[in-house]
Design an enzyme around this catalytic site. Sequence first.
Site, PDB file in Angstrom:
ATOM      1  N   HIS A  62       0.823  -1.226   0.000  1.00 33.83           N
ATOM      2  CA  HIS A  62       0.000   0.000   0.000  1.00 33.83           C
ATOM      3  C   HIS A  62       0.856   1.276   0.000  1.00 33.83           C
ATOM      4  O   HIS A  62       0.734   2.085  -0.931  1.00 33.83           O
ATOM      5  CB  HIS A  62      -1.000  -0.037   1.157  1.00 33.83           C
ATOM      6  CG  HIS A  62      -1.543   1.307   1.534  1.00 33.83           C
ATOM      7  ND1 HIS A  62      -2.325   2.047   0.672  1.00 33.83           N
ATOM      8  CD2 HIS A  62      -1.390   2.053   2.642  1.00 33.83           C
ATOM      9  CE1 HIS A  62      -2.634   3.200   1.262  1.00 33.83           C
ATOM     10  NE2 HIS A  62      -2.078   3.225   2.456  1.00 33.83           N
ATOM     11  N   HIS A  86       4.460   6.553   5.331  1.00 35.77           N
ATOM     12  CA  HIS A  86       3.375   7.367   5.889  1.00 35.77           C
ATOM     13  C   HIS A  86       2.551   6.689   6.979  1.00 35.77           C
ATOM     14  O   HIS A  86       1.945   7.363   7.801  1.00 35.77           O
ATOM     15  CB  HIS A  86       2.458   7.921   4.775  1.00 35.77           C
ATOM     16  CG  HIS A  86       1.448   6.943   4.249  1.00 35.77           C
ATOM     17  ND1 HIS A  86       1.691   6.134   3.164  1.00 35.77           N
ATOM     18  CD2 HIS A  86       0.192   6.637   4.662  1.00 35.77           C
ATOM     19  CE1 HIS A  86       0.615   5.388   2.922  1.00 35.77           C
ATOM     20  NE2 HIS A  86      -0.303   5.664   3.819  1.00 35.77           N
ATOM     21  N   GLU A  90       1.981   5.503  12.909  1.00 32.74           N
ATOM     22  CA  GLU A  90       0.687   5.066  13.436  1.00 32.74           C
ATOM     23  C   GLU A  90       0.675   3.559  13.716  1.00 32.74           C
ATOM     24  O   GLU A  90       0.185   3.120  14.745  1.00 32.74           O
ATOM     25  CB  GLU A  90      -0.398   5.415  12.395  1.00 32.74           C
ATOM     26  CG  GLU A  90      -1.796   4.998  12.756  1.00 32.74           C
ATOM     27  CD  GLU A  90      -2.493   6.009  13.659  1.00 32.74           C
ATOM     28  OE1 GLU A  90      -1.838   7.000  14.033  1.00 32.74           O
ATOM     29  OE2 GLU A  90      -3.661   5.778  13.990  1.00 32.74           O
ATOM     30  N   ASP A  91       1.227   2.778  12.811  1.00 34.82           N
ATOM     31  CA  ASP A  91       0.996   1.331  12.838  1.00 34.82           C
ATOM     32  C   ASP A  91       2.218   0.466  13.152  1.00 34.82           C
ATOM     33  O   ASP A  91       2.112  -0.754  13.137  1.00 34.82           O
ATOM     34  CB  ASP A  91       0.443   0.856  11.474  1.00 34.82           C
ATOM     35  CG  ASP A  91      -0.876   1.524  11.128  1.00 34.82           C
ATOM     36  OD1 ASP A  91      -1.572   1.970  12.056  1.00 34.82           O
ATOM     37  OD2 ASP A  91      -1.203   1.608   9.929  1.00 34.82           O
ATOM     38  N   ASP A 153      -2.854   8.677  -0.785  1.00 35.72           N
ATOM     39  CA  ASP A 153      -3.255   7.597   0.129  1.00 35.72           C
ATOM     40  C   ASP A 153      -4.733   7.277  -0.078  1.00 35.72           C
ATOM     41  O   ASP A 153      -5.142   6.127  -0.234  1.00 35.72           O
ATOM     42  CB  ASP A 153      -2.985   8.076   1.568  1.00 35.72           C
ATOM     43  CG  ASP A 153      -3.430   7.085   2.628  1.00 35.72           C
ATOM     44  OD1 ASP A 153      -3.108   5.893   2.489  1.00 35.72           O
ATOM     45  OD2 ASP A 153      -4.087   7.519   3.600  1.00 35.72           O
ATOM     46  N   ASP A 273     -25.834  17.303 -24.464  1.00 38.53           N
ATOM     47  CA  ASP A 273     -26.002  17.965 -25.751  1.00 38.53           C
ATOM     48  C   ASP A 273     -24.962  19.057 -25.956  1.00 38.53           C
ATOM     49  O   ASP A 273     -25.275  20.172 -26.345  1.00 38.53           O
ATOM     50  CB  ASP A 273     -27.420  18.532 -25.873  1.00 38.53           C
ATOM     51  CG  ASP A 273     -27.741  18.860 -27.329  1.00 38.53           C
ATOM     52  OD1 ASP A 273     -27.104  18.257 -28.214  1.00 38.53           O
ATOM     53  OD2 ASP A 273     -28.607  19.710 -27.566  1.00 38.53           O
TER      54      ASP A 273
HETATM   55 MN    MN Z   1      -2.274   4.694   4.207  1.00 34.65          MN
END
Ligand code: MN
Length: 377
Positions: A62, A86, A90-91, A153, A273
């Site tokens: 990703h 990115h 967070e993860d 993203d 049109d």
């Molecule tokens: Mn992401």
Amino acid sequence: MTAATHPATVDLSALPPYALALKERINYLPEAQVTRVMRAFQIGAQAHAGQERKSGEPYITHPVAVASILAELGLDAETIIAAILHDTLEDTELSREALAGEFGEVVAELVDGVTKLDKMRFGTRQEADAESFRKMLLAMARDIRVILIKLADRLHNMRTLGAKDQGSRRRIARETLEIFAPIAQRLGMNKFKAELQDLGFHALYPDRYRVISERIRAALGNRREAMGKIEAALTARLQADHLPALVVGRIKSPWSIYSKMRGEHKSFAQLMDVYGFRVVVDSAMSCYMALGMVHALYKPVDKRFKDFIAIPKANGYQSLHTVLLGPFGAPIEVQIRTAEMDSVAESGVAAHWAYKTESGPANSAQARAREWLSSLV
Ligand code: MN
């Protein structure tokens, strides 16, 4: 320093195909920057190791896809590196300090900015709230590149939305139509905007999307001959006057038809049109010459001419717009611009962050873009 002794050399044979494809796509960057980007890939892949997307693919595919989308716009190495990383704050276990230590403060700040935007949740459907939420997002991202990464993203998440359950699909699609497509539009990123809108429309109202797409296809079938004749007439006229030009027919997207039917209370037939053409030439002067030529071919409609070359839109958009009375009774909308204006029309503010070998002009364009951004919020 040769590649063999470079401390950050990347072993190419160990790279998966999607990472090699990214490497290919960033070949506009100098070699040292390419090496930094591939180093970011290794660190990102390590950090996300064991994580999967809903589709079952390794998670790192990703962020790599997000970086590839931005590489198509020719963006600088910092943006590409931050895109690869990115989701790490967070993860994963990676810290902001570690990112700053490895890739510098700019990259750390960009990743931090994207992480903060991700924490903002938009829940309501009210138009006024959508507007203030868009402003808040733009204001929060002190560096516009944070928004570019966030839009890429979102674009990749929309392209791969099928793997999600229906509730999430609808929520993400609505947020895309109400928040992110309008932001892309405001930044002049028309190609992003159009794809976000059509993916959002498809996910939110699959039946309406299908009906409108089918009607567009049918209508185009009926008018293919007329389109071809007008295109040939325009091309022949420009050629007769020895002006090298590319003439292309434009087709309205399902979302633009749908939103105009609702917003402007026009019927499908009224909206269809109209014939749309774009004429791309080599210089601003040629744009005005082409204008004179098409006005000589078909009579222009009074008060419909706009000169966005002499007076560009705030986001940098430049083009001549005119409407002609065509041979089949329907109006013909014509946009005339140079190839460079065309790429600004497609990628808007992102064009200012494209990697450039000489830094002077890029910096002044960036300063202008920054000024313009602060005037928005
Ligand atoms: Mn992401």
